[in-house]
Design an enzyme around this catalytic site. Structure first.
Site, PDB file in Angstrom:
ATOM      1  N   LYS A 202       0.949  -1.092   0.017  1.00  0.00           N
ATOM      2  CA  LYS A 202       0.001   0.001  -0.054  1.00  0.00           C
ATOM      3  C   LYS A 202       1.043   1.424  -0.037  1.00  0.00           C
ATOM      4  O   LYS A 202       0.647   2.283  -0.868  1.00  0.00           O
ATOM      5  CB  LYS A 202      -0.971  -0.169   1.352  1.00  0.00           C
ATOM      6  CG  LYS A 202      -1.846   1.298   1.277  1.00  0.00           C
ATOM      7  CD  LYS A 202      -2.834   1.012   2.721  1.00  0.00           C
ATOM      8  CE  LYS A 202      -3.558   2.381   2.869  1.00  0.00           C
ATOM      9  NZ  LYS A 202      -4.179   2.471   4.006  1.00  0.00           N
ATOM     10  N   GLU A 208      10.198  -4.683   4.782  1.00  0.00           N
ATOM     11  CA  GLU A 208      10.468  -6.155   4.420  1.00  0.00           C
ATOM     12  C   GLU A 208      10.242  -6.218   2.853  1.00  0.00           C
ATOM     13  O   GLU A 208      10.864  -6.822   2.136  1.00  0.00           O
ATOM     14  CB  GLU A 208       9.210  -6.939   5.231  1.00  0.00           C
ATOM     15  CG  GLU A 208       9.621  -7.207   6.510  1.00  0.00           C
ATOM     16  CD  GLU A 208       8.915  -6.158   7.302  1.00  0.00           C
ATOM     17  OE1 GLU A 208       8.787  -4.917   6.988  1.00  0.00           O
ATOM     18  OE2 GLU A 208       8.631  -6.430   8.587  1.00  0.00           O
ATOM     19  N   GLY A 259      -4.995  -1.518   4.885  1.00  0.00           N
ATOM     20  CA  GLY A 259      -4.239  -2.705   4.248  1.00  0.00           C
ATOM     21  C   GLY A 259      -4.839  -3.891   4.751  1.00  0.00           C
ATOM     22  O   GLY A 259      -4.821  -4.805   3.539  1.00  0.00           O
ATOM     23  N   ARG A 260      -5.403  -4.371   5.734  1.00  0.00           N
ATOM     24  CA  ARG A 260      -5.748  -5.697   5.902  1.00  0.00           C
ATOM     25  C   ARG A 260      -7.282  -5.892   5.278  1.00  0.00           C
ATOM     26  O   ARG A 260      -7.896  -6.952   5.613  1.00  0.00           O
ATOM     27  CB  ARG A 260      -6.142  -5.936   7.413  1.00  0.00           C
ATOM     28  CG  ARG A 260      -6.555  -4.883   8.328  1.00  0.00           C
ATOM     29  CD  ARG A 260      -6.445  -5.029   9.903  1.00  0.00           C
ATOM     30  NE  ARG A 260      -6.863  -3.885  10.680  1.00  0.00           N
ATOM     31  CZ  ARG A 260      -6.067  -2.770  10.730  1.00  0.00           C
ATOM     32  NH1 ARG A 260      -4.804  -2.344  10.227  1.00  0.00           N
ATOM     33  NH2 ARG A 260      -6.671  -1.801  11.565  1.00  0.00           N
ATOM     34  N   GLU A 345      -5.320  -6.784  14.482  1.00  0.00           N
ATOM     35  CA  GLU A 345      -4.704  -5.409  14.088  1.00  0.00           C
ATOM     36  C   GLU A 345      -5.815  -4.323  14.088  1.00  0.00           C
ATOM     37  O   GLU A 345      -5.496  -2.946  14.528  1.00  0.00           O
ATOM     38  CB  GLU A 345      -4.050  -5.255  12.558  1.00  0.00           C
ATOM     39  CG  GLU A 345      -3.148  -4.516  12.385  1.00  0.00           C
ATOM     40  CD  GLU A 345      -2.136  -4.626  11.080  1.00  0.00           C
ATOM     41  OE1 GLU A 345      -2.890  -4.227  10.293  1.00  0.00           O
ATOM     42  OE2 GLU A 345      -0.792  -4.615  11.216  1.00  0.00           O
ATOM     43  N   HIS A 376      -5.464 -33.306  16.648  1.00  0.00           N
ATOM     44  CA  HIS A 376      -4.610 -34.171  17.339  1.00  0.00           C
ATOM     45  C   HIS A 376      -3.467 -33.414  17.591  1.00  0.00           C
ATOM     46  O   HIS A 376      -2.109 -33.863  17.850  1.00  0.00           O
ATOM     47  CB  HIS A 376      -4.174 -35.126  15.866  1.00  0.00           C
ATOM     48  CG  HIS A 376      -5.062 -35.973  15.682  1.00  0.00           C
ATOM     49  ND1 HIS A 376      -5.481 -37.123  16.173  1.00  0.00           N
ATOM     50  CD2 HIS A 376      -5.987 -35.754  14.676  1.00  0.00           C
ATOM     51  CE1 HIS A 376      -6.554 -37.810  15.638  1.00  0.00           C
ATOM     52  NE2 HIS A 376      -6.884 -36.891  14.790  1.00  0.00           N
ATOM     53  N   LYS A 485       9.085  -0.563  14.405  1.00  0.00           N
ATOM     54  CA  LYS A 485       9.846  -0.393  12.876  1.00  0.00           C
ATOM     55  C   LYS A 485      10.799   0.676  13.195  1.00  0.00           C
ATOM     56  O   LYS A 485      11.975   0.657  12.642  1.00  0.00           O
ATOM     57  CB  LYS A 485       8.568   0.244  11.998  1.00  0.00           C
ATOM     58  CG  LYS A 485       7.626  -0.812  11.393  1.00  0.00           C
ATOM     59  CD  LYS A 485       6.640  -0.106  10.323  1.00  0.00           C
ATOM     60  CE  LYS A 485       5.478  -0.770  10.225  1.00  0.00           C
ATOM     61  NZ  LYS A 485       4.727  -0.096   9.101  1.00  0.00           N
TER      62      LYS A 485
END
Ligand code: F6P
Length: 522
Positions: A202, A208, A259-260, A345, A376, A485
């Site tokens: 965005k 990253e 963003g999400r 978030e 399991h 950050k």
């Protein structure tokens, strides 16, 4: 008008106190087995049909009185006013002064008077035409999405979920982590002439993604790759930064897409390449059907509202700290991670929209794995542990494979788990005792298709809106990710220089140890 200041926060509404009283009288000792014995209509009363999704809420620790008080709370807090403000394009993201319009990305042409709908469709048409061209280009066999958080989880989850619809002959890869092991392992497998890199960010500043994008470009050039224009595309609101980076093929979106909440925008390009124009339009239309349901259904039969209110009941009155997501469909394996970002978030906030500290709990922890694998691993704790964790089962009626016997086993297991959690077994203590009375919600889809997936995801987006709205928080910012950050930016050069000045003793000690291990490549 959205009125952030005058919107009543849940803990100041009269129904909040009434809920407290009800919880102590009838909520804390509520017994599901007893409720089913007493109420012949419990299943109908706590079942809800919504577009493309059916939900059975009856195995939850809630009674009609609690639900009616929660609905009263929603009315007192003007949930509908807040919802309508979002759909009217008001700046409900008040801390960033932005509208919240991911719903517009799935609104059909002519379906809204919003002035941005024209550019939404112009971009969508261009992106889908590009997706079709990539699909038709047999020379491109590998599509690599480089992005993180909302620029990774949605597309990654959806491409996996819609595996049965994915064009054969194309492979999809998702690189998110700045950990070079991820990118290096992938680059060892692909070839520049047959790879398309999608740089999804965005902001086009995320460390990253920019680190991975730079390395991918350097690799491409070093391998003799030519024509960046044909092998790199950028999906971003910051088209200027993408151009500066050297990418000419760009698909934009807007600051009013969080963003999400962005997989419906250009960020969804990998999905569109995977499932094609029709599939992507179906995904949008399933989500749009859920948008209309949320916008228009009466509160008491509005599935996102009922779920969001249940979330409040569990978090603030029962005090449950987490929710486990159990999709009984292996293609939904990334859904828990996607929902984790969406909820945590959005609603992991300790102050309200005006910055005032909250005296009550907000986002639970979301986690989970597909069934039956989870059975399991950690279901032991769900059945017999000391904490009560509401579980959300997602089952799909029709399988998209034809192996005999498997789907019956899968469905038998999901039904059995929900039943076992509720019923329990034995009333004495001891190792073989299952206390039961453990809550779960059961979602049922006819089939896992672009349409039903779109509806399921929009359902969760709106449900997060509902709890966030009543909590009085801004579900659309994420200031909590900033500090780390900033500190990483300070620490990175210290790894080379060894300078520990001004660091706390623990960080300084760790840094010295790391440096002793030797120099860093690159
Ligand atoms: O970590 C915070 C965050 O801003 C998320 O909200 C977002 O989805 C992710 O980083 C990626 O951001 P971008 O798309 O700008 O690279």
């Amino acid at each position: 008008m959205s009125n952030e200041i005058s919107r009543l926060r849940c803990d100041r509404a009269p129904a909040w106190d009434a809920l407290r009283t009800h919880y102590s009288v009838a909520g804390s000792g509520f017994d599901l087995r007893e409720a089913f014995r007493r109420g012949a209509t419990r299943v109908e009363a706590f079942s809800q049909d919504a577009p493309h999704v059916f939900a059975d809420l009856s195995k939850n620790l809630i009674d009609a009185q609690a639900e009616s008080l929660l609905l009263e709370l929603a009315r007192e807090c003007d949930l509908t006013g807040h919802r309508d403000a979002m759909f009217a394009g008001e700046a409900v993201n008040n801390t960033e002064k932005r509208a919240v319009k991911h719903w517009l990305l799935r609104t059909p042409k002519g379906g809204s008077a919003d002035p941005d709908l024209g550019q939404v469709h112009a971009t969508l048409d261009a992106m889908l035409a590009y997706a079709e061209a990539v699909r038709a280009n047999a020379a491109i066999t590998d599509i690599v999405n480089i992005g993180i958080g909302g620029s990774d989880l949605g597309p990654q989850m959806a491409v996996a979920a819609l595996d049965g619809f994915v064009l054969p002959g194309k492979r999809f890869h998702f690189v998110s982590n700045v950990d070079g092991h991820e990118l290096a392992a992938l680059l060892a497998k692909v070839k520049p002439e047959s790879t398309l890199f999608l740089i999804a960010s965005k902001t086009f500043t995320t460390i990253e993604t920019m680190t991975n994008a730079r390395s991918a470009k350097a690799w491409f050039e070093a391998q003799g790759g030519r024509d960046i224009g044909a092998h790199f595309a950028a999906l971003t609101t910051n088209v200027a930064a993408a151009r500066e980076f050297g990418i000419a093929t760009t698909f934009g979106f807007w600051d009013w897409v969080g963003g999400r909440y962005s997989m419906w925008s250009a960020i969804g390009l990998p999905i569109a390449i995977a499932i094609g124009e029709k599939g992507f339009r179906d995904l949008l239309s399933g989500a749009h059907d859920m948008d209309r349901h949320f916008a228009t259904a009466p509160l008491e039969s509005n599935l996102p509202v009922r779920l969001g209110l249940l979330d409040i009941w569990y978090r603030n009155f029962h005090g449950f700290t987490s929710r486990s997501i159990a999709p009984y469909h292996s293609a939904l394996r990334r859904l828990p991670a996607f929902l984790q970002q969406l909820e945590m978030e959005s609603n992991g906030k300790r102050v309200d929209a005006q910055g005032r500290p909250l005296a009550f709990a907000t986002s639970p922890v979301l986690w989970g794995e597909p069934g039956t694998n989870g059975q399991h691993a950690y279901f032991q704790m769900l059945h017999q542990g000391t904490d009560v964790v509401p579980v959300e089962f997602i089952a799909v009626k029709r399988a998209s494979h034809d192996l005999p016997g498997h789907h019956e086993q899968l469905l038998a297991n999901v039904l059995a788990q929900a039943q076992a959690l509720m019923q329990g077994q034995g009333d004495a203590g001891g190792h073989r005792n299952f206390p039961g009375n453990r809550p779960s919600t059961f979602f049922l889809l006819e089939a896992l298709t672009p349409t039903s997936l779109g509806a399921m995801l929009a359902l969760n987006e709106h449900r997060v809106f509902v709890s966030g709205s009543l909590w009085g928080i801004n579900s659309f910012d994420q200031w909590g990710v900033e500090l780390g950050k900033v500190l990483a930016k300070d620490i990175a050069p210290r790894l080379a220089s060894g300078d520990v000045e001004g660091l706390d003793a623990s960080t300084a000690g760790l840094l010295r140890r790391i440096i002793r291990a030797g120099p860093f490549p690159g």
